[in-house]
Design a protein around this motif. Structure first.
Motif, PDB file in Angstrom:
ATOM      1  N   VAL A 140     -28.478   3.061 -17.570  1.00 19.42           N
ATOM      2  CA  VAL A 140     -28.852   2.272 -18.755  1.00 19.42           C
ATOM      3  C   VAL A 140     -27.573   1.709 -19.360  1.00 19.42           C
ATOM      4  O   VAL A 140     -26.689   2.479 -19.735  1.00 19.42           O
ATOM      5  CB  VAL A 140     -29.574   3.141 -19.802  1.00 19.42           C
ATOM      6  CG1 VAL A 140     -29.949   2.285 -21.011  1.00 19.42           C
ATOM      7  CG2 VAL A 140     -30.817   3.795 -19.213  1.00 19.42           C
ATOM      8  N   PRO A 141     -27.414   0.382 -19.483  1.00 23.56           N
ATOM      9  CA  PRO A 141     -28.300  -0.654 -18.927  1.00 23.56           C
ATOM     10  C   PRO A 141     -28.209  -0.701 -17.407  1.00 23.56           C
ATOM     11  O   PRO A 141     -27.352  -0.049 -16.810  1.00 23.56           O
ATOM     12  CB  PRO A 141     -27.779  -1.924 -19.579  1.00 23.56           C
ATOM     13  CG  PRO A 141     -26.336  -1.647 -19.842  1.00 23.56           C
ATOM     14  CD  PRO A 141     -26.247  -0.179 -20.183  1.00 23.56           C
ATOM     15  N   ARG A 142     -29.081  -1.512 -16.774  1.00 22.69           N
ATOM     16  CA  ARG A 142     -29.167  -1.551 -15.319  1.00 22.69           C
ATOM     17  C   ARG A 142     -29.649  -2.920 -14.872  1.00 22.69           C
ATOM     18  O   ARG A 142     -30.241  -3.674 -15.660  1.00 22.69           O
ATOM     19  CB  ARG A 142     -30.125  -0.466 -14.815  1.00 22.69           C
ATOM     20  CG  ARG A 142     -31.531  -0.575 -15.399  1.00 22.69           C
ATOM     21  CD  ARG A 142     -32.425   0.562 -14.915  1.00 22.69           C
ATOM     22  NE  ARG A 142     -33.715   0.571 -15.606  1.00 22.69           N
ATOM     23  CZ  ARG A 142     -33.931   1.179 -16.759  1.00 22.69           C
ATOM     24  NH1 ARG A 142     -32.934   1.829 -17.366  1.00 22.69           N
ATOM     25  NH2 ARG A 142     -35.120   1.160 -17.331  1.00 22.69           N
ATOM     26  N   PRO A 143     -29.422  -3.240 -13.623  1.00 23.03           N
ATOM     27  CA  PRO A 143     -29.989  -4.492 -13.101  1.00 23.03           C
ATOM     28  C   PRO A 143     -31.512  -4.433 -13.144  1.00 23.03           C
ATOM     29  O   PRO A 143     -32.107  -3.362 -12.989  1.00 23.03           O
ATOM     30  CB  PRO A 143     -29.479  -4.529 -11.645  1.00 23.03           C
ATOM     31  CG  PRO A 143     -28.313  -3.588 -11.611  1.00 23.03           C
ATOM     32  CD  PRO A 143     -28.608  -2.524 -12.619  1.00 23.03           C
ATOM     33  N   THR A 144     -32.152  -5.562 -13.357  1.00 27.95           N
ATOM     34  CA  THR A 144     -33.605  -5.597 -13.394  1.00 27.95           C
ATOM     35  C   THR A 144     -34.185  -5.379 -11.999  1.00 27.95           C
ATOM     36  O   THR A 144     -33.526  -5.638 -10.977  1.00 27.95           O
ATOM     37  CB  THR A 144     -34.114  -6.942 -13.926  1.00 27.95           C
ATOM     38  OG1 THR A 144     -33.631  -7.979 -13.082  1.00 27.95           O
ATOM     39  CG2 THR A 144     -33.635  -7.169 -15.354  1.00 27.95           C
ATOM     40  N   ALA A 155     -40.900  -2.833  -4.963  1.00 27.29           N
ATOM     41  CA  ALA A 155     -40.039  -2.976  -6.134  1.00 27.29           C
ATOM     42  C   ALA A 155     -38.613  -3.183  -5.656  1.00 27.29           C
ATOM     43  O   ALA A 155     -38.024  -2.304  -5.024  1.00 27.29           O
ATOM     44  CB  ALA A 155     -40.128  -1.724  -7.006  1.00 27.29           C
ATOM     45  N   VAL A 156     -38.072  -4.353  -5.954  1.00 23.40           N
ATOM     46  CA  VAL A 156     -36.768  -4.750  -5.416  1.00 23.40           C
ATOM     47  C   VAL A 156     -35.819  -5.088  -6.556  1.00 23.40           C
ATOM     48  O   VAL A 156     -36.219  -5.664  -7.577  1.00 23.40           O
ATOM     49  CB  VAL A 156     -36.923  -5.967  -4.475  1.00 23.40           C
ATOM     50  CG1 VAL A 156     -35.574  -6.455  -3.982  1.00 23.40           C
ATOM     51  CG2 VAL A 156     -37.838  -5.622  -3.305  1.00 23.40           C
ATOM     52  N   VAL A 157     -34.550  -4.716  -6.401  1.00 19.84           N
ATOM     53  CA  VAL A 157     -33.506  -5.112  -7.340  1.00 19.84           C
ATOM     54  C   VAL A 157     -32.923  -6.431  -6.838  1.00 19.84           C
ATOM     55  O   VAL A 157     -32.175  -6.447  -5.850  1.00 19.84           O
ATOM     56  CB  VAL A 157     -32.393  -4.041  -7.427  1.00 19.84           C
ATOM     57  CG1 VAL A 157     -31.336  -4.459  -8.446  1.00 19.84           C
ATOM     58  CG2 VAL A 157     -32.968  -2.677  -7.772  1.00 19.84           C
ATOM     59  N   PRO A 158     -33.292  -7.573  -7.452  1.00 20.25           N
ATOM     60  CA  PRO A 158     -32.849  -8.880  -6.923  1.00 20.25           C
ATOM     61  C   PRO A 158     -31.330  -8.988  -6.799  1.00 20.25           C
ATOM     62  O   PRO A 158     -30.819  -9.620  -5.868  1.00 20.25           O
ATOM     63  CB  PRO A 158     -33.399  -9.878  -7.947  1.00 20.25           C
ATOM     64  CG  PRO A 158     -34.560  -9.191  -8.572  1.00 20.25           C
ATOM     65  CD  PRO A 158     -34.175  -7.735  -8.620  1.00 20.25           C
ATOM     66  N   LYS A 159     -30.602  -8.367  -7.727  1.00 18.32           N
ATOM     67  CA  LYS A 159     -29.136  -8.511  -7.747  1.00 18.32           C
ATOM     68  C   LYS A 159     -28.493  -7.919  -6.502  1.00 18.32           C
ATOM     69  O   LYS A 159     -27.495  -8.447  -5.983  1.00 18.32           O
ATOM     70  CB  LYS A 159     -28.579  -7.850  -9.011  1.00 18.32           C
ATOM     71  CG  LYS A 159     -27.083  -8.038  -9.197  1.00 18.32           C
ATOM     72  CD  LYS A 159     -26.622  -7.446 -10.521  1.00 18.32           C
ATOM     73  CE  LYS A 159     -25.121  -7.644 -10.711  1.00 18.32           C
ATOM     74  NZ  LYS A 159     -24.656  -7.084 -12.010  1.00 18.32           N
ATOM     75  N   THR A 160     -29.065  -6.809  -6.006  1.00 16.64           N
ATOM     76  CA  THR A 160     -28.457  -6.099  -4.873  1.00 16.64           C
ATOM     77  C   THR A 160     -29.336  -6.091  -3.629  1.00 16.64           C
ATOM     78  O   THR A 160     -28.855  -5.774  -2.535  1.00 16.64           O
ATOM     79  CB  THR A 160     -28.154  -4.635  -5.249  1.00 16.64           C
ATOM     80  OG1 THR A 160     -29.396  -3.966  -5.517  1.00 16.64           O
ATOM     81  CG2 THR A 160     -27.267  -4.566  -6.477  1.00 16.64           C
TER      82      THR A 160
END
Length: 311
Positions: free
Chosen positions: A52-56, A67-72
């Motif tokens: 926290v905070p974290r990539p969306t 559920a995917v983390v678009p940034k990584t």
């Protein structure tokens, strides 16, 4: 008396655990519901080790929903589902769960579901944790914070929580007599929400010679499903008029007419549901009726939650 327990997304309690370090504190949950119910906090994304905070994260439609983390590009689908499995022992102690709307982990409905090729999204998804929670606990009342702003949905959810808590207080090895008693106490609630389902459940229960765990599990799933849609004004009116009949021999003509008039004013949208209910409960104290006193319909939850004043 021990408070019943309801699970809740931690951010709705004011915990700063959202992806941006913020929260979505729910005044109703914190200031009203919390007075009567122990709210047990969960945050699946923090629970799987995300900071926290974290990539969306976002939901993407592949062969299945992920559920995917678009940034990584990290896929956290299995971790979120596994978190639901990990806390299942705690979930089994709950009588309901309040989820954070629109969340790719906790959203109950209409979560943005992205096409990874076009980047376009439809509001057609369900959060990964929420979906696993529902799969493993099909009778558990679920609601999300945004829908609790609707007085009918709010009342309906709290009512289901209290009915489910009554079910959970029954012994593990249920007898047919216990189920018949439970069904009888639910009668007016079921009639107000789904008359056909009430009769189907009663017939099925009456024909069942012995009760096993599979029958009991399916029974409560069907009861909670029957109660999940808010009762219509028409159905409430039918139930109120049914109750009125129990006082036919007790009330003078003028008092019968008064009660009938108040019920019809409720039917026409002039008075709230609490108006005829208050008068009926007054007559019930004056002229006790064991059958009516056992009906959860008349007092399904604490009055000071004021849930029926807006119906």
């Amino acid at each position: 008396m021990t408070k019943l327990k309801v699970g809740i997304s931690s951010c709705l309690m004011g915990d700063e655990v959202r992806f941006d370090g913020g929260h979505k504190k729910s005044a109703f949950c914190v200031d009203e519901l919390n007075r009567h119910i122990e709210l047990v906090r969960f945050c699946p994304e923090v629970g799987i080790g995300m900071p926290v905070p974290r990539p969306t994260i976002r939901l993407e439609q592949h062969d299945d929903v992920q559920a995917v983390v678009p940034k990584t590009g990290e896929n956290v689908t299995s971790q979120l589902a596994a978190f639901a499995d990990k806390v299942q022992v705690k979930i089994e102690q709950l009588s309901g769960y309040i989820l954070c709307a629109k969340s790719p982990s906790c959203g109950m409905e209409r979560v943005k579901l992205y096409d990874p090729e076009t980047g376009h999204a439809q509001k057609a998804g369900m959060g990964i944790f929420a979906a696993r929670l529902k799969e493993k606990n099909p009778a558990l009342p679920l609601e999300e914070d945004g829908r609790l702003n609707d007085p009918h949905l709010r009342e309906n959810f709290v009512m289901r929580v209290y009915v489910f808590s009554q079910w959970k207080e029954m012994t593990q090895k249920l007898s047919k007599h216990q189920l018949l008693q439970f069904h009888q106490r639910c009668k007016l609630l079921l009639l107000a929400h789904n008359q056909q389902r009430y009769r189907e459940l009663g017939k099925r229960l009456g024909e069942q010679e012995s009760i096993d765990s599979a029958f009991a599990e399916q029974y409560i799933i069907d009861v909670m499903d029957a109660l999940s849609k808010p009762a219509s004004r028409k159905n409430h009116t039918n139930v109120l008029q049914h109750i009125q009949g129990y006082f036919k021999a007790d009330l003078a003509h003028e008092r019968r007419e008064e009660l009938s008039d108040i019920i019809l004013q409720y039917h026409d949208g002039i008075l709230p549901l609490m108006s005829p209910l208050t008068l009926i409960r007054h007559y019930l104290r004056e002229f006790p009726k064991e059958y009516l006193e056992g009906q959860w319909y008349l007092t399904p939850y604490p009055d000071d939650l004021k849930l029926r004043y807006g119906l």
